[in-house]
Write an enzyme that holds these catalytic residues in place. Structure first.
Site, PDB file in Angstrom:
ATOM      1  N   PHE A 115      10.041  28.179  -3.273  1.00 20.30           N
ATOM      2  CA  PHE A 115       8.708  28.563  -3.722  1.00 20.30           C
ATOM      3  C   PHE A 115       7.935  29.099  -2.528  1.00 20.30           C
ATOM      4  O   PHE A 115       8.224  28.744  -1.376  1.00 20.30           O
ATOM      5  CB  PHE A 115       7.983  27.351  -4.330  1.00 20.30           C
ATOM      6  CG  PHE A 115       7.531  27.556  -5.743  1.00 20.30           C
ATOM      7  CD1 PHE A 115       8.440  27.556  -6.781  1.00 20.30           C
ATOM      8  CD2 PHE A 115       6.201  27.756  -6.047  1.00 20.30           C
ATOM      9  CE1 PHE A 115       8.040  27.740  -8.095  1.00 20.30           C
ATOM     10  CE2 PHE A 115       5.774  27.934  -7.350  1.00 20.30           C
ATOM     11  CZ  PHE A 115       6.705  27.930  -8.377  1.00 20.30           C
ATOM     12  N   GLN A 235      -8.096  31.475  -5.485  1.00 23.35           N
ATOM     13  CA  GLN A 235      -6.786  32.097  -5.299  1.00 23.35           C
ATOM     14  C   GLN A 235      -6.443  33.093  -6.408  1.00 23.35           C
ATOM     15  O   GLN A 235      -6.621  32.792  -7.592  1.00 23.35           O
ATOM     16  CB  GLN A 235      -5.705  31.017  -5.271  1.00 23.35           C
ATOM     17  CG  GLN A 235      -4.294  31.542  -5.060  1.00 23.35           C
ATOM     18  CD  GLN A 235      -3.293  30.408  -5.011  1.00 23.35           C
ATOM     19  OE1 GLN A 235      -2.781  29.977  -6.036  1.00 23.35           O
ATOM     20  NE2 GLN A 235      -3.035  29.897  -3.813  1.00 23.35           N
ATOM     21  N   HIS A 237      -3.215  34.899  -7.924  1.00 22.83           N
ATOM     22  CA  HIS A 237      -1.755  34.855  -7.954  1.00 22.83           C
ATOM     23  C   HIS A 237      -1.241  36.291  -7.955  1.00 22.83           C
ATOM     24  O   HIS A 237      -1.719  37.120  -8.736  1.00 22.83           O
ATOM     25  CB  HIS A 237      -1.278  34.113  -9.204  1.00 22.83           C
ATOM     26  CG  HIS A 237       0.164  33.720  -9.156  1.00 22.83           C
ATOM     27  ND1 HIS A 237       1.187  34.647  -9.209  1.00 22.83           N
ATOM     28  CD2 HIS A 237       0.767  32.509  -9.056  1.00 22.83           C
ATOM     29  CE1 HIS A 237       2.349  34.022  -9.152  1.00 22.83           C
ATOM     30  NE2 HIS A 237       2.122  32.732  -9.049  1.00 22.83           N
ATOM     31  N   LEU A 247       0.561  34.799 -16.328  1.00 25.61           N
ATOM     32  CA  LEU A 247       1.256  34.505 -15.079  1.00 25.61           C
ATOM     33  C   LEU A 247       2.770  34.668 -15.197  1.00 25.61           C
ATOM     34  O   LEU A 247       3.380  34.266 -16.180  1.00 25.61           O
ATOM     35  CB  LEU A 247       0.941  33.066 -14.658  1.00 25.61           C
ATOM     36  CG  LEU A 247       1.198  32.738 -13.193  1.00 25.61           C
ATOM     37  CD1 LEU A 247       0.219  33.490 -12.312  1.00 25.61           C
ATOM     38  CD2 LEU A 247       1.036  31.236 -12.970  1.00 25.61           C
ATOM     39  N   GLU A 250       5.969  31.988  -9.654  1.00 27.52           N
ATOM     40  CA  GLU A 250       6.557  32.219  -8.341  1.00 27.52           C
ATOM     41  C   GLU A 250       8.028  31.842  -8.324  1.00 27.52           C
ATOM     42  O   GLU A 250       8.802  32.316  -7.495  1.00 27.52           O
ATOM     43  CB  GLU A 250       5.796  31.361  -7.329  1.00 27.52           C
ATOM     44  CG  GLU A 250       5.753  31.891  -5.936  1.00 27.52           C
ATOM     45  CD  GLU A 250       4.596  31.247  -5.198  1.00 27.52           C
ATOM     46  OE1 GLU A 250       4.873  30.468  -4.284  1.00 27.52           O
ATOM     47  OE2 GLU A 250       3.441  31.507  -5.538  1.00 27.52           O
ATOM     48  N   ARG A 281       0.539  32.821  -1.424  1.00 30.25           N
ATOM     49  CA  ARG A 281      -0.008  33.700  -2.449  1.00 30.25           C
ATOM     50  C   ARG A 281      -1.116  34.618  -1.950  1.00 30.25           C
ATOM     51  O   ARG A 281      -1.232  35.760  -2.396  1.00 30.25           O
ATOM     52  CB  ARG A 281      -0.520  32.844  -3.613  1.00 30.25           C
ATOM     53  CG  ARG A 281       0.608  32.179  -4.375  1.00 30.25           C
ATOM     54  CD  ARG A 281       0.101  31.177  -5.382  1.00 30.25           C
ATOM     55  NE  ARG A 281       1.210  30.620  -6.143  1.00 30.25           N
ATOM     56  CZ  ARG A 281       1.079  29.649  -7.038  1.00 30.25           C
ATOM     57  NH1 ARG A 281      -0.125  29.142  -7.267  1.00 30.25           N
ATOM     58  NH2 ARG A 281       2.122  29.196  -7.691  1.00 30.25           N
ATOM     59  N   HIS A 347      -6.419  32.858 -10.429  1.00 31.56           N
ATOM     60  CA  HIS A 347      -5.503  31.784 -10.810  1.00 31.56           C
ATOM     61  C   HIS A 347      -6.021  30.369 -10.553  1.00 31.56           C
ATOM     62  O   HIS A 347      -5.941  29.520 -11.420  1.00 31.56           O
ATOM     63  CB  HIS A 347      -4.175  31.983 -10.081  1.00 31.56           C
ATOM     64  CG  HIS A 347      -3.126  30.974 -10.416  1.00 31.56           C
ATOM     65  ND1 HIS A 347      -2.739  30.715 -11.711  1.00 31.56           N
ATOM     66  CD2 HIS A 347      -2.374  30.161  -9.622  1.00 31.56           C
ATOM     67  CE1 HIS A 347      -1.792  29.790 -11.712  1.00 31.56           C
ATOM     68  NE2 HIS A 347      -1.570  29.427 -10.462  1.00 31.56           N
ATOM     69  N   ARG A 389      -3.945  27.508  -1.792  1.00 33.20           N
ATOM     70  CA  ARG A 389      -2.981  26.522  -2.284  1.00 33.20           C
ATOM     71  C   ARG A 389      -1.575  27.084  -2.306  1.00 33.20           C
ATOM     72  O   ARG A 389      -1.340  28.182  -2.802  1.00 33.20           O
ATOM     73  CB  ARG A 389      -3.365  26.054  -3.699  1.00 33.20           C
ATOM     74  CG  ARG A 389      -2.336  25.086  -4.286  1.00 33.20           C
ATOM     75  CD  ARG A 389      -2.741  24.607  -5.654  1.00 33.20           C
ATOM     76  NE  ARG A 389      -2.738  25.639  -6.668  1.00 33.20           N
ATOM     77  CZ  ARG A 389      -1.647  26.133  -7.257  1.00 33.20           C
ATOM     78  NH1 ARG A 389      -0.447  25.735  -6.871  1.00 33.20           N
ATOM     79  NH2 ARG A 389      -1.761  27.037  -8.208  1.00 33.20           N
TER      80      ARG A 389
END
Length: 574
Positions: A115, A235, A237, A247, A250, A281, A347, A389
């Site tokens: 990730f 954030q 994404h 979405l 990831e 991200r 996101h 994050r």
């Protein structure tokens, strides 16, 4: 209608349910939700939950801590990060015992995949750390926790919309809510109140967040004088379906997917040469927008491609079935045969209600506690995510700190005083509804919300600058004035969604203003907050948290230091 519980929890996502399970061991618990509990936004979490199990590759909690601190651009409070990452392995084992059906390796161990931003040996290379249940990890965990909550005798109040949270003299007494089905006002008196109401991504036009993610409880507490921490950090994404914002996890890149520009280049090699498409991200989102700005979008357009065609069809069907279905339904694309058009989507909020390590809400920069008030999950800011994050740390955050908050509540119940919401609190909530129901204005909340989301997307998203932020603040204030005079056409009280949209709009406007003013205040670039007029990170001035409070003179921003334990700030290379 009046209710009495030892603990009342707002939100039935992972943080709320994990807290409910723990608190119910010591007293009665009520959980309120705008939706049916199993429709909470936690079910949308796809790719995984992070823990250094080392089932598929060597891993250590220390590496997880480092990645989280570095990924958060050194704004995360490192004592909180150590708690979260140090508790991760135990948490996964506990979830397994509670009934979560994790995907498995051929040997029967919990499967793990790569990730973004997760590395071994302090940044040497990507590592398999995300524990997952295909690409429905949040869904799997939520249903397991919901079943355990039912088993523990937790009382659920679905389709209840919170109108007011009573906080007076540094103490919380409970809350007032609207039963959406009947239109009746209910009062919930409690010794402890936990806010686990999720994020507020609906301040933006293009978002992965659900329609219910409007930040109501943050708006209520901000109005009551509770500060909001680090609200400038939101954030985006990098891989939302183009034009929709839905979405694409990831985990798709963790399984081998790559980002490609209009020239057919794997462009992340320019921005993060070591871990490429698995960079954090914020970096990937800026890279995507930069490619588009510089004319390298697909066919010169405003999107790039996520190419999964290099992944075997059977792997896509087994490990990424949900996103494969999304692409087929919404885009008419089979991801095993053609690349997917993607663009960054709003996101996750790194900022929120300030708390300590046990979820107790803090009312100032000195760490003063509001008695009887707790928060956990995305609505809270214990600051484990800092300025950005890492993927699969959100589910870990909800479960670790939901449990800690529930434990702290349980320990406090014997000595806590019984809460009693005042008549003034009830009257205040009723008056808010009556003002909307009797309003004669011609403008409507839905159109004003659309305007807000559009200008937030244009002026306060991946890239920001002073001129556009100042213009945006003025535009938001005009929208607030127009909203105060708006009206509705439905005067009924049962299932009046128009009424609820008007209530939500007030909170969206307040939170948008706080985001913009906090972003104006922070004259540097750090994590998800990128100022084009201040492109460098400034540790000398800005290695501190912002706390925005509502005062008689407007929004006031104060500060508190970042907790640094192991890792001193360094250049953020990947």
């Amino acid at each position: 209608m009046m209710h009495y519980f030892d603990t009342v929890i707002v939100g039935s996502g992972l943080a709320g349910l994990r807290a409910a399970i723990e608190a119910s061991k010591s007293g009665s618990v009520a959980v309120l939700s705008k939706l049916y509990p199993t429709r909470s936004h936690s079910t949308a979490a796809q790719g995984g939950i992070g823990a250094a199990l080392g089932n598929e590759e060597p891993d250590k909690p220390e590496w997880h801590i480092y990645d989280t601190v570095k990924g958060g651009d050194y704004l995360a409070d490192q004592d909180a990060v150590e708690v979260m990452c140090g508790d991760a392995v135990r948490t996964i084992v506990e979830l397994e015992h509670l009934g979560v059906p994790f995907s498995r390796t051929p040997e029967g161990k919990i499967a793990q995949r790569r990730f973004g931003g997760h590395t071994r040996e302090f940044g040497a290379a990507a590592v398999r750390r995300a524990c997952y249940s295909a690409d429905r990890t949040g869904h799997a965990i939520l249903f397991a926790l919901y079943e355990q909550s039912e088993r523990q005798g937790v009382h659920f109040f679905p389709e209840f919309h919170v109108l007011d949270i009573e906080v007076e003299n540094s103490r919380c007494f409970g809350l007032v809510a609207l039963d959406i089905r009947t239109g009746e006002i209910h009062t919930f008196n409690a010794k402890a109140t936990l806010i686990a109401s999720g994020g507020f991504g609906k301040v933006y036009k293009t978002t992965s967040n659900a329609l219910a993610s409007t930040g109501d409880c943050l708006g209520i507490l901000f109005r009551a004088g509770i500060p909001l921490e680090d609200m400038e950090f939101f954030q985006f994404h990098p891989t939302g379906l183009y034009g929709l914002g839905i979405l694409i996890t990831e985990g798709a890149r963790g399984e081998g997917g790559i980002l490609v520009n209009g020239k057919g280049e794997r462009f992340m090699e320019r921005y993060a040469p070591t871990i490429k498409d698995l960079a954090p991200r914020d970096m990937v989102s800026r890279a995507v927008i930069t490619e588009v700005r510089e004319g390298r979008g697909i066919r010169g357009g405003d999107y790039v491609h996520l190419d999964l065609t290099r992944i075997r069809r059977e792997i896509l069907e087994e490990r990424l079935p949900e996103i494969t279905t999304f692409c087929r339904i919404y885009m008419g694309i089979d991801p095993s045969e053609a690349p997917i058009p993607v663009l960054p989507t709003a996101h996750y909020a790194m900022g929120g209600i300030p708390t300590d390590l046990d979820g107790r809400v803090l009312e100032d920069e000195k760490g003063s506690v509001v008695a009887g008030l707790y928060a956990a999950g995305e609505c809270a800011c214990v600051s484990v995510h800092g300025a950005n994050r890492l993927g699969c740390n959100s589910l870990l955050d909800t479960v670790v700190f939901g449990r800690r908050a529930g434990t702290a509540i349980g320990a406090s119940l014997k000595s806590a005083e019984k809460g009693e919401v005042s008549g003034e609190g009830i009257a205040r909530a009723k008056q808010e509804l009556d003002c909307i129901l009797t309003g004669e204005g011609r403008e409507h909340a839905a159109s004003l919300r659309d305007e807000l989301q559009k200008i937030m997307m244009e002026r306060c998203s991946v890239f920001r600058n002073e001129r556009e932020l100042r213009q945006l603040v003025e535009e938001i204030r005009v929208l607030k004035e127009r909203a105060s005079k708006a009206g509705i056409t439905d005067r009924g009280r049962r299932f009046n969604t128009e009424l609820l949209e008007a209530v939500e709009l007030g909170h969206l406007l307040a939170l948008s203003e706080v985001i913009c003013l906090s972003a104006l205040e922070r004259t540097e670039s750090r994590g998800a907050h990128y100022r084009e007029d201040f492109p460098e990170r400034d540790d000398r001035t800005w290695l501190r948290h912002t706390l925005a409070s509502q005062t008689e003179k407007g929004v006031e921003v104060r500060y508190k230091p970042v907790a640094i334990t192991r890792f001193q700030p360094e250049e953020r290379k990947y």
